[in-house]
Scaffold this active site. Sequence first.
Site, short mmCIF file in Angstrom:
data_model
loop_
_atom_site.label_atom_id
_atom_site.label_comp_id
_atom_site.label_asym_id
_atom_site.label_seq_id
_atom_site.Cartn_x
_atom_site.Cartn_y
_atom_site.Cartn_z
N GLU A 124 -15.20 4.22 -17.28
CA GLU A 124 -15.82 5.47 -16.53
C GLU A 124 -17.18 5.43 -16.93
O GLU A 124 -17.39 6.17 -17.88
CB GLU A 124 -14.89 6.16 -17.44
CG GLU A 124 -13.44 6.37 -16.91
CD GLU A 124 -12.51 7.42 -17.67
OE1 GLU A 124 -11.34 7.74 -17.08
OE2 GLU A 124 -12.82 7.64 -18.91
C1 ACM Z 1 -9.27 4.77 -19.92
O1 ACM Z 1 -7.99 5.51 -19.86
N1 ACM Z 1 -10.28 5.64 -19.44
C2 ACM Z 1 -9.39 3.34 -20.30
#
Ligand code: ACM
Length: 506
Positions: free
Chosen positions: A303
Amino acid sequence: MLIPQPLSYAPAPGQRTLTPQTTVAAPAEIADLLRELLGPATGLPLADGGDDAELVFTLDGTADLGEEGYRLTVDGTGVRAVAGTLAGLRWAVQALRQLLPPQAYAATSVTGIAWTLPYAQIEDRPRYPWRGIMVDVGRWYQPVSWLRTVVDLLAMHRMNTLHLHLTEDQGWRFEVKRYPRLTEVGAWRRESPIGHENIKQADRTPHGGHYTQDELRELVAYAARRGVTVVPEIDLPGHTTAAIAAYPELGNNPGTQLATGTRWGIYDTVLNCDDATVQFMKNVLDELVDVFPSTLIHLGGDEVPPAEWSANPGAQARMKELGLTEPEDLLGWWISELAAHLREHGRRVVVWDELVGRGAPAEAVVMAWRHQDYVSAALAAGHDVVATPCEHVYLDYYESDAPGEPVSIGGLLPLEKVYAYQPEPDEPPAGDNRVLGVQGNLWGEYLPTVGRAAYNLLPRMSAVAEAGWGTRTELGDFRQRLDVMLARFDALGVAYRRPEPYPAAQ
Ligand code: ACM
């Protein structure tokens, strides 16, 4: 009634009872572990005995049982365990403990119980070398005592990995002596959301905490005695708001003073691409590897929005220097710089699956989380993979959609769906790379207390354990064995979510 189910389990008629006269012959680590695990509840001294000891644990290099396999026999002559490794003997100890009444798991003396063992012959080994649970202590600091409990739970499930997610936008939990503001500032936030993120309310209560290096060394040693490796994660270059709040020069807007994150969700904030910032994180990793002996070190990489890099002249210059056309590819550069540094320490990097196709170092272990499809994609790209797909093993998801469940992040992941999980894709990869194993991830946003964390973890963790051990039986059999596991959790004194009766009432 073991969980995970052993590869082969042959019961036989008869039983024997451990008594104050029971003696042990075993390598010192194993004798100590037996006493540490069984002593508190049973009060049995389990003194060292010689050739005629009743419990005999033997290391045998010729035993063809793999890295973690063991053979355990309980019969009229005594209890004998054999393994090629200490790891295997540790799992024999855990199997033996599960043969005892559940009260053997109590932390204090239990009287009036006969410590009987049914006669049985077990031959056992796991299918996958990585069987783990990830605990997110970035969102909410949790006491070390809880982390020790998670280690206890892992070991009793013959699971070998605690993945410790130590840094987040909302909190940096790892003491770094060279950069004290990471915890003085980054371990604290002003307030936290109340209830679900879409309800814009805050508790107006500061929250924080961190682990000293000494506390973490003790945790690592506690886990190692039980055969559990602690794999630390420093999540970067995204999820770094807390670090940038502590040291604004790490960010893309150094004139701006950020605060440690006070809401959940994905932040645009990412590390800048300056040499000094890379060096800063190398210095952090130098301290990290000094605390955590694990060969594998997780650097996150999930992310990472490219917006700040698109707007930052330094990041643009870096792209030009590297011949990159998309700012997203700075992610691979960031991780590769640090992976090379870890290599100098003899360590190997683990990353989230966003790195696949975005410059993951060749040797990186990929943790596939966004979907089972990413297990296949990472394998196809030549990586070893730890399977943690959210739809099968994200233990922060709701376990039921019935009214009355405590607030969770979302999703729906009943026990049965975890139990049915098969990590292996239909098409095996062409090269030597492979699925290393299975891990349940316990993200922390909606689990502010130990009680809430335990409720989401248990008993779904038992299903993860069996998917990773690779010996699943049919669901009804698992549910019978799980009832005994719940009694063990009761004896341990950990909270859990009581599953609906099985089979469901018509
Ligand atoms: C994640 O669940 N952002 C690795």
